[in-house]
Design a protein around this motif. Structure first.
Motif: not given
Ligand SMILES: C[S@@+](CC[C@H](N)C(=O)[O-])C[C@H]1O[C@@H](n2cnc3c(N)ncnc32)[C@H](O)[C@@H]1O
Length: 218
Positions: A3, A46, A69, A116, A193
């Motif tokens: 990232r 997330g 998040e 997403y 996103t």
């Molecule tokens: C791969 S990133 C994608 C971020 C965004 N949705 C995008 O498409 O740009 C996945 C995100 O989900 C968050 N995440 C993972 N498990 C989660 C949970 N149980 N509750 C909230 N957020 C979560 C992670 O910290 C991460 O920032």
């Protein structure tokens, strides 16, 4: 792919209206408890750096948006963007989405759930850590109102296929997956996103669907 680093929010930016620690949430999450009115509530699980939250909230002022998040610095970053644009219909929660879906959000109270590019957890023994699993799918289905939407996009084919199969098996009330189109970006941040932007700029295929929850009584 690693990232990119985050820019720190300005020290004097007031985040009090845009960032909630999960422990400080009201016992029941609703648009009334969070925004003081009855606009339809959409939940993003997330949110990462918050591009969806910014774009969706500014183009749908008649709805309210809650992003969750789990990584504190990302939740803060997304909240800072909402605060600096004086967005009044979106807030970020810093914490885990799981207890919100399983306890704090009432049945049939959400207009939409958005997931997403969830973390892929490639190894088979780690799959249970995926944010979309049997229990979260049952919970998000329960939280959606009849006619409510569930949007799921990913660039991980195996995650996409497993989730579509799991939904057909345990949540048939969500109906069939409806493909969502790729839309040509009009500018550098015109993506759903940040992860969609990154995948498309690297020519990685993206799988996009939405579901619409059926009304059991019809
Ligand atoms: C791969 S990133 C994608 C971020 C965004 N949705 C995008 O498409 O740009 C996945 C995100 O989900 C968050 N995440 C993972 N498990 C989660 C949970 N149980 N509750 C909230 N957020 C979560 C992670 O910290 C991460 O920032």
């Amino acid at each position: 792919m690693p990232r990119s680093s985050l820019r720190r929010p300005g020290q004097d930016l007031d985040l009090s209206k845009h960032l909630i620690q999960a422990d400080d949430l009201p016992e029941t999450i609703s648009s009334e408890n969070l925004f003081g009115d009855h606009r339809p509530l959409e939940l993003e699980i997330g949110s990462g750096k918050g591009l969806f939250m910014m774009n969706a909230a500014s183009t749908n002022p008649e709805h309210v948006f809650l992003g969750v998040e789990i990584i504190g610095k990302y939740a803060k970053h997304a909240a800072a963007k909402l605060a600096s644009s004086q967005c009044s219909n979106a807030k970020m929660v810093s914490g885990n989405a799981e207890p919100l879906l399983s306890k704090a959000i009432s049945a049939a109270s959400l207009e939409a759930v958005h997931v997403y590019f969830p973390d892929p957890w490639w190894k088979k023994r780690h799959r249970k850590r995926r944010v979309l699993n049997e229990s979260s799918i049952r919970n998000l289905t329960r939280c959606l109102r009849p006619g409510g939407r569930f949007h799921f996009w990913t660039d991980v084919l195996d995650y996409f296929e497993n989730t579509v199969e799991l939904i057909a098996e345990i949540a048939p009330i969500l109906g069939i997956p409806i493909p969502e189109d790729e839309i040509a970006a009009a500018h550098d941040l015109d993506y759903r996103t940040h992860f969609e932007r990154r995948s498309r700029q690297n020519q990685i295929p993206v799988y996009r669907v939405r579901y619409i929850k059926r009304d059991e009584h019809q």
